[in-house]
Design an enzyme around this catalytic site. Structure first.
Site, PDB file in Angstrom:
ATOM      1  N   THR A   1       0.816  -1.212   0.000  1.00  0.00           N
ATOM      2  CA  THR A   1       0.000   0.000   0.000  1.00  0.00           C
ATOM      3  C   THR A   1       0.854   1.268   0.000  1.00  0.00           C
ATOM      4  O   THR A   1       1.963   1.280   0.547  1.00  0.00           O
ATOM      5  CB  THR A   1      -0.922   0.006   1.243  1.00  0.00           C
TER       6      THR A   1
ATOM      7  N   SER B   1      -2.396   3.348  10.437  1.00  0.00           N
ATOM      8  CA  SER B   1      -3.385   2.471  11.084  1.00  0.00           C
ATOM      9  C   SER B   1      -2.706   1.137  11.335  1.00  0.00           C
ATOM     10  O   SER B   1      -1.641   0.858  10.766  1.00  0.00           O
ATOM     11  CB  SER B   1      -4.608   2.246  10.173  1.00  0.00           C
TER      12      SER B   1
ATOM     13  N   TYR C   1      -3.739  -1.664  10.238  1.00  0.00           N
ATOM     14  CA  TYR C   1      -3.690  -2.320   8.924  1.00  0.00           C
ATOM     15  C   TYR C   1      -2.455  -1.870   8.142  1.00  0.00           C
ATOM     16  O   TYR C   1      -1.680  -2.702   7.637  1.00  0.00           O
ATOM     17  CB  TYR C   1      -4.962  -2.017   8.107  1.00  0.00           C
ATOM     18  N   HIS C   2      -2.236  -0.552   8.033  1.00  0.00           N
ATOM     19  CA  HIS C   2      -1.079  -0.071   7.273  1.00  0.00           C
ATOM     20  C   HIS C   2       0.227  -0.527   7.934  1.00  0.00           C
ATOM     21  O   HIS C   2       1.209  -0.807   7.250  1.00  0.00           O
ATOM     22  CB  HIS C   2      -1.122   1.464   7.144  1.00  0.00           C
TER      23      HIS C   2
ATOM     24  N   LYS D   1       1.405  -3.816   6.683  1.00  0.00           N
ATOM     25  CA  LYS D   1       2.077  -3.745   5.370  1.00  0.00           C
ATOM     26  C   LYS D   1       3.523  -3.291   5.545  1.00  0.00           C
ATOM     27  O   LYS D   1       4.396  -3.656   4.761  1.00  0.00           O
ATOM     28  CB  LYS D   1       1.325  -2.785   4.445  1.00  0.00           C
TER      29      LYS D   1
END
Ligand code: NAD
Ligand code: USQ
Length: 409
Positions: free
Chosen positions: A150, A192, A194-195, A198
């Site tokens: 991302t 976040s 989530y990030h 990554k």
């Protein structure tokens, strides 16, 4: 690409990006198998939400593809994070030339709901990615791993610079005064949990590319908009998902759908956040290009920015409002993010490979709105507000709600 091995394993191939990618690769001559644990469909049920478009079961999707194209896509229901052995057995049996890895929990708001969702996102994403790497290493397969990363790993700084493709060249002064050149991963600054996963994936890739000489491409993708591709249009049972809810709906698709159903456009804060975007049709094209241009064994991880253009959120809202007459509503920002940022991104590698990206000015937004209009009766208005807050005790909207509740008690 790697020899003549045209077998591709698509992890997460039932999802928004994975499904049209599997179809695209199948249509251009790859032999495709999907592995997916269908967790997105389970999460839809958990949240009481559904894709705006009526998606078929995976079995019906695969039957429809065979009917319209004559090509068969295989399917294995596997949890790549929880079941290492099943993943390893599949890789050993199928011996893919490429693995395309989409199989992660991908919504920032879902990852920030509470400790359970944070833990799930880290366990699922980091274990899943590590299992893939460990299995490729254990089996010593000559296989190219293409991962969907991302843009958010870079963070959103406002300096007037163009984000490079993954690496930063730095010059360090040694103790003896000599200068040493290093290529380092661009400092990560995730916004976040989530990030953050990554960002962690990036380190796993760096290690396995160096230690096990795995061939890895990490695609730093921007926000994907649109719904349909050339293949998903071929039959109603092939239709792609369209997420619009407060957790999984991404900003441009949400604005398009909100305009159609008569909901004010939900701009977070001042809407000064600038983000990178790419149309789903270009996502599938870029992935095919990445497959066909793998790094060599022993190379560093190849990092490509998979983006078409950048836009500021309030400008997108103004564009959609101009096209549709929708009302724009500036709501309290549930996230912790800079109120304003600028963003410029290099997509030099995909440009050099021939990408001529679809841009917002190409009018495909109206196609997205047509899809939204066609299925507007399936919209659940309760699912629209973004309710996941990054810092519950400090969010002004939440504090106001708490004060209201306290006053009414
Ligand atoms: P999605 O949620 O629609 O699809 C993900 C798929 O992976 C789902 O079908 C899910 O069931 C599956 N999955 C998740 N965990 C799994 C596991 N442990 N085992 C097996 N299958 C599992 O998400 P998407 O929008 O298609 O995103 C795909 C990838 O692309 C993600 O990694 C995401 O981070 C990345 N990405 C997406 C966007 C976007 O705007 N959608 C932008 C940039 C990057
Ligand atoms: N936003 C609004 N209103 C909304 C929804 C979002 O103003 O109704 C704002 C958000 O506050 C944020 C921006 O729009 O500033 C983007 O939010 P988003 O939900 O569209 O995108 P994001 O959370 O970053 O995540 C999505 C995908 C994720 C992917 C990422 C690419 O869900 O999988 O990794 O886009 S990127 O943003 O480039 O990192």
């Amino acid at each position: 690409m790697s020899g003549v091995n045209k077998r591709v394993l698509v992890l997460g191939g039932d999802g928004f990006c994975g499904w049209p990618t599997a179809l695209h690769l199948s249509s251009i001559g790859f032999d495709v198998v999907i592995a997916d644990n269908l967790s997105r469909r389970t999460i839809d049920a958990e949240l009481g939400i559904d894709s705006l478009t009526p998606i078929s079961s995976i079995a019906e999707r695969l039957r429809a593809w065979k009917r319209v194209s004559g090509f068969e896509i295989g399917f294995e229901r596997i949890d790549i994070a929880a079941d290492y052995e099943a993943l390893r057995r599949l890789l050993e049996r199928y011996k893919p030339g490429t693995v395309v890895h989409f199989a992660e929990q991908r919504a920032a708001p879902y990852s920030m709901k509470d400790a359970r969702h944070k833990t799930y996102t880290v366990d699922n994403n980091v274990r899943g990615t590590h299992n893939v790497l460990a299995a490729l290493s254990e089996l010593a397969l000559d296989c190219h791993l293409v991962h969907l990363g991302t843009m958010g790993v870079y963070g959103y700084d406002s300096a007037d610079l163009e984000l490079p493709e993954g690496y930063l060249d730095v010059l360090l002064e040694g103790r003896d005064g000599a200068h040493h050149r290093r290529s380092i991963l661009y400092p990560t600054n995730p916004g976040s949990v989530y990030h953050l996963t990554k960002s962690l994936d990036q380190l796993l890739f760096q290690f396995y590319a160096a230690n096990d000489r795995l061939r890895i491409t990490d695609l730093h993708q921007g926000i994907v908009w649109g719904t349909q591709t050339d293949q998903t249009r071929r039959d109603p049972a092939l239709i792609n998902r369209f997420d619009y809810d407060g957790d999984y709906g991404t900003v441009l698709n949400r604005f398009a759908m909100e305009a159609v159903v008569g909901h004010p456009l939900t701009v977070h804060g001042s809407g000064g956040q600038t983000r990178a975007f790419i149309h789903i049709q270009d996502t599938v094209r870029c992935i095919a290009m990445a497959l066909e241009n793998p790094p060599a064994r022993g190379d560093a991880v190849k990092i490509l920015n998979q983006v078409a253009e950048t836009h500021r959120v309030r400008d997108l809202a103004a564009l959609v409002a101009k096209l549709t007459g929708a009302e724009v509503s500036f709501v309290d920002n549930p996230r912790r993010e800079a109120a304003e940022n600028s963003l410029a991104v290099s997509n030099a590698t995909f440009r050099a490979l021939g990408l001529q990206p679809i841009l917002l000015e190409d009018h495909l937004l109206s196609e997205t709105m047509d899809i939204a209009a066609q299925y507007a009766d399936r919209c659940n208005f309760d699912a629209i507000p973004a309710r996941s807050v990054w810092t519950p005790n400090h969010n002004p909207g939440v504090v106001r709600e708490q004060m209201k509740e306290a006053a009414n008690a």
